[in-house]
Design an enzyme around this catalytic site. Structure first.
Site, PDB file in Angstrom:
ATOM      1  N   THR A  65       0.805  -1.227   0.000  1.00  0.00           N
ATOM      2  CA  THR A  65       0.000   0.000   0.000  1.00  0.00           C
ATOM      3  C   THR A  65       0.839   1.279   0.000  1.00  0.00           C
ATOM      4  OG1 THR A  65      -0.132  -0.092   2.407  1.00  0.00           O
ATOM      5  CG2 THR A  65      -1.952  -1.093   1.185  1.00  0.00           C
ATOM      6  N   TYR A 128       1.063   1.509  -8.294  1.00  0.00           N
ATOM      7  CA  TYR A 128       0.144   0.975  -7.283  1.00  0.00           C
ATOM      8  C   TYR A 128      -1.216   0.717  -7.930  1.00  0.00           C
ATOM      9  CZ  TYR A 128      -3.098   1.008  -3.294  1.00  0.00           C
ATOM     10  OH  TYR A 128      -4.110   0.695  -2.399  1.00  0.00           O
ATOM     11  N   LYS A 132      -3.003  -2.927  -8.572  1.00  0.00           N
ATOM     12  CA  LYS A 132      -4.294  -3.243  -7.944  1.00  0.00           C
ATOM     13  C   LYS A 132      -5.329  -3.598  -9.008  1.00  0.00           C
ATOM     14  CE  LYS A 132      -5.412  -2.984  -4.147  1.00  0.00           C
ATOM     15  NZ  LYS A 132      -5.426  -4.006  -3.048  1.00  0.00           N
TER      16      LYS A 132
HETATM   17  N1  LIG Z   1      -4.660   2.759   2.875  1.00  0.00           N
HETATM   18  C1  LIG Z   1      -5.428   3.384   1.987  1.00  0.00           C
HETATM   19  O1  LIG Z   1      -5.540   4.625   1.960  1.00  0.00           O
HETATM   20  C2  LIG Z   1      -6.208   2.583   0.987  1.00  0.00           C
HETATM   21  C3  LIG Z   1      -7.016   3.253   0.062  1.00  0.00           C
HETATM   22  C4  LIG Z   1      -7.730   2.506  -0.873  1.00  0.00           C
HETATM   23  C5  LIG Z   1      -7.661   1.123  -0.864  1.00  0.00           C
HETATM   24  N2  LIG Z   1      -6.854   0.506   0.026  1.00  0.00           N
HETATM   25  C6  LIG Z   1      -6.795  -0.975   0.003  1.00  0.00           C
HETATM   26  O2  LIG Z   1      -7.355  -1.445   1.202  1.00  0.00           O
HETATM   27  C7  LIG Z   1      -6.742  -2.680   1.591  1.00  0.00           C
HETATM   28  C8  LIG Z   1      -6.284  -2.595   3.032  1.00  0.00           C
HETATM   29  O3  LIG Z   1      -5.348  -1.529   3.148  1.00  0.00           O
HETATM   30  P1  LIG Z   1      -4.722  -1.103   4.543  1.00  0.00           P
HETATM   31  O4  LIG Z   1      -4.732   0.380   4.574  1.00  0.00           O
HETATM   32  O5  LIG Z   1      -5.314  -1.887   5.657  1.00  0.00           O
HETATM   33  O6  LIG Z   1      -3.211  -1.560   4.283  1.00  0.00           O
HETATM   34  P2  LIG Z   1      -2.044  -1.796   5.322  1.00  0.00           P
HETATM   35  O7  LIG Z   1      -2.362  -1.211   6.648  1.00  0.00           O
HETATM   36  O8  LIG Z   1      -0.794  -1.403   4.626  1.00  0.00           O
HETATM   37  O9  LIG Z   1      -2.081  -3.385   5.490  1.00  0.00           O
HETATM   38  C9  LIG Z   1      -1.722  -4.234   4.448  1.00  0.00           C
HETATM   39  C10 LIG Z   1      -1.300  -5.533   5.072  1.00  0.00           C
HETATM   40  O10 LIG Z   1      -0.895  -6.418   4.009  1.00  0.00           O
HETATM   41  C11 LIG Z   1       0.229  -7.139   4.471  1.00  0.00           C
HETATM   42  N3  LIG Z   1       1.033  -7.632   3.359  1.00  0.00           N
HETATM   43  C12 LIG Z   1       1.810  -6.903   2.492  1.00  0.00           C
HETATM   44  N4  LIG Z   1       2.444  -7.737   1.653  1.00  0.00           N
HETATM   45  C13 LIG Z   1       2.085  -8.997   2.001  1.00  0.00           C
HETATM   46  C14 LIG Z   1       2.436 -10.277   1.522  1.00  0.00           C
HETATM   47  N5  LIG Z   1       3.294 -10.441   0.500  1.00  0.00           N
HETATM   48  N6  LIG Z   1       1.885 -11.355   2.112  1.00  0.00           N
HETATM   49  C15 LIG Z   1       1.031 -11.229   3.137  1.00  0.00           C
HETATM   50  N7  LIG Z   1       0.660 -10.034   3.649  1.00  0.00           N
HETATM   51  C16 LIG Z   1       1.184  -8.932   3.084  1.00  0.00           C
HETATM   52  C17 LIG Z   1       1.009  -6.137   5.300  1.00  0.00           C
HETATM   53  O11 LIG Z   1       1.876  -6.826   6.141  1.00  0.00           O
HETATM   54  P3  LIG Z   1       3.166  -6.081   6.773  1.00  0.00           P
HETATM   55  O12 LIG Z   1       2.565  -5.143   7.783  1.00  0.00           O
HETATM   56  O13 LIG Z   1       3.959  -7.174   7.346  1.00  0.00           O
HETATM   57  O14 LIG Z   1       3.815  -5.356   5.637  1.00  0.00           O
HETATM   58  C18 LIG Z   1      -0.114  -5.413   6.033  1.00  0.00           C
HETATM   59  O15 LIG Z   1      -0.411  -6.048   7.254  1.00  0.00           O
HETATM   60  C19 LIG Z   1      -5.627  -2.908   0.560  1.00  0.00           C
HETATM   61  O16 LIG Z   1      -6.117  -3.768  -0.448  1.00  0.00           O
HETATM   62  C20 LIG Z   1      -5.388  -1.537  -0.032  1.00  0.00           C
HETATM   63  O17 LIG Z   1      -4.872  -1.614  -1.351  1.00  0.00           O
HETATM   64  C21 LIG Z   1      -6.135   1.192   0.967  1.00  0.00           C
END
Ligand SMILES: NC(=O)c1ccc[n+]([C@@H]2O[C@H](COP(=O)([O-])OP(=O)(O)OC[C@H]3O[C@@H](n4cnc5c(N)ncnc54)[C@H](OP(=O)(O)O)[C@@H]3O)[C@@H](O)[C@H]2O)c1
Length: 280
Positions: A65, A128, A132
């Site tokens: 992310t 990114y 996605k």
């Molecule tokens: N954040 C935003 O503003 C936003 C906006 C729109 C959509 N989204 C989408 O919403 C969803 C949730 O986002 P979030 O904000 O909760 O993200 P986040 O806090 O960055 O959490 C993502 C998680 O994915 C894990 N991860 C990364 N690479 C991995 C791998 N190879 N294998 C297993 N786990 C892995 C990370 O683990 P580590 O902590 O160990 O790295 C982290 O725990 C995602 O699909 C993101 O694209 C987010």
């Protein structure tokens, strides 16, 4: 969908993964998959972990992310967001589970003058968003029992997000500059999590846009954070062109839903959500 059902959550240590676990509560039947337990880029590991979990619903939140990090390393972005999502989707299908895969407003190029709905054409302008979008396509191709949920500007009480960064900067500095010509829908992870848990019961497979209602700029968001926290720092508006980043965000990243209109899944206004998140 059975009444008592088991969930598997990928990215369970991320901000949405944690919000989902809170929304499900301590008594829920949940298998939380964190990166140390299963790397989603490792197909045998993913297939084994999901088969072993025997979920009815897989909530796929794991993703790369860091938008600038994805721009620096597009192969890493595609390995995790596209290949990783392919693996999770095929593992869910093999286990007979429903898949809810979370995606992003960054699949759009931002040139539209009004909010993007589910049937607008995607055209990502950074790695990114491209990775996605590739993940969305992999998930939809892997299983017909799949909902893609695009959200935007996610934040929570914890984790790495704009609200926590602004709170810290407003406490440390007299002035903070924020971009006033890029727009999105600030979305509280707790609100999104509550709705995601209902989606498999009330909507067919397909793509959905799900954010808190209303939109603002980074500057509008920061100003509201300042108002709610009583911070003293001056919040200066600047154009995005002055805030140099590796990846360009879409200027218009605002989402609206045609598909959820009639299902009663609208999330509250973003200001209301922010006030609840920041309440002492
Ligand atoms: N954040 C935003 O503003 C936003 C906006 C729109 C959509 N989204 C989408 O919403 C969803 C949730 O986002 P979030 O904000 O909760 O993200 P986040 O806090 O960055 O959490 C993502 C998680 O994915 C894990 N991860 C990364 N690479 C991995 C791998 N190879 N294998 C297993 N786990 C892995 C990370 O683990 P580590 O902590 O160990 O790295 C982290 O725990 C995602 O699909 C993101 O694209 C987010």
């Amino acid at each position: 969908m059975p009444r008592s059902r088991r969930f598997a959550i990928t990215g369970a240590n991320g901000q949405l993964g944690r919000a989902l676990q809170r929304a499900l509560g301590a008594s829920a039947d949940v298998v939380s998959l964190t990166r140390p337990q299963v790397d989603i880029t490792d197909w045998p590991a993913v297939r084994h972990a999901v088969a072993h979990a025997r979920p009815h619903i897989v909530l796929h939140c794991a993703a790369a992310t860091d938008v600038d990090g994805c721009e620096r390393d597009p192969e890493m972005a595609h390995r995790i967001n596209a290949l990783g999502t392919r693996n999770v989707a095929h593992a869910a299908a093999a286990a007979g589970a429903w898949l809810v895969a979370v995606s992003t407003n960054y699949v759009f190029d931002g040139s539209k003058l009004t909010p993007y709905h589910e049937f607008d054409g995607a055209n990502p302008i950074n790695s990114y968003g491209a990775s996605k979008l590739a993940g969305e396509r992999e998930a939809l191709a892997a299983t017909p029992r799949c909902q893609i949920v695009r959200t935007a500007w996610l934040y929570a009480e914890d984790g790495h997000n704009f609200v926590q960064t602004m709170r810290r900067m407003m406490a440390e500095r007299d002035e903070v500059s924020t971009v006033d010509d890029q727009f999105g829908n600030p979305t509280y992870a707790a609100d999104l999590a509550g709705a995601l848990l209902h989606l498999p019961d009330c909507a067919p497979p397909g793509i959905y846009h799900l954010t808190n209602t209303g939109a603002t700029s980074w500057h509008g968001w920061a100003t509201e954070i300042q108002r709610l926290t009583g911070a003293r720092a001056v919040i200066n508006p600047i154009p995005g062109a002055l805030y140099k980043r590796l990846a360009s965000p879409p200027a218009n990243g605002t989402l609206v839903s045609l598909a959820l209109d009639r299902l009663g899944l609208q999330l509250p206004d973003w200001r209301d959500a922010l006030a609840r998140c920041l309440a002492p």
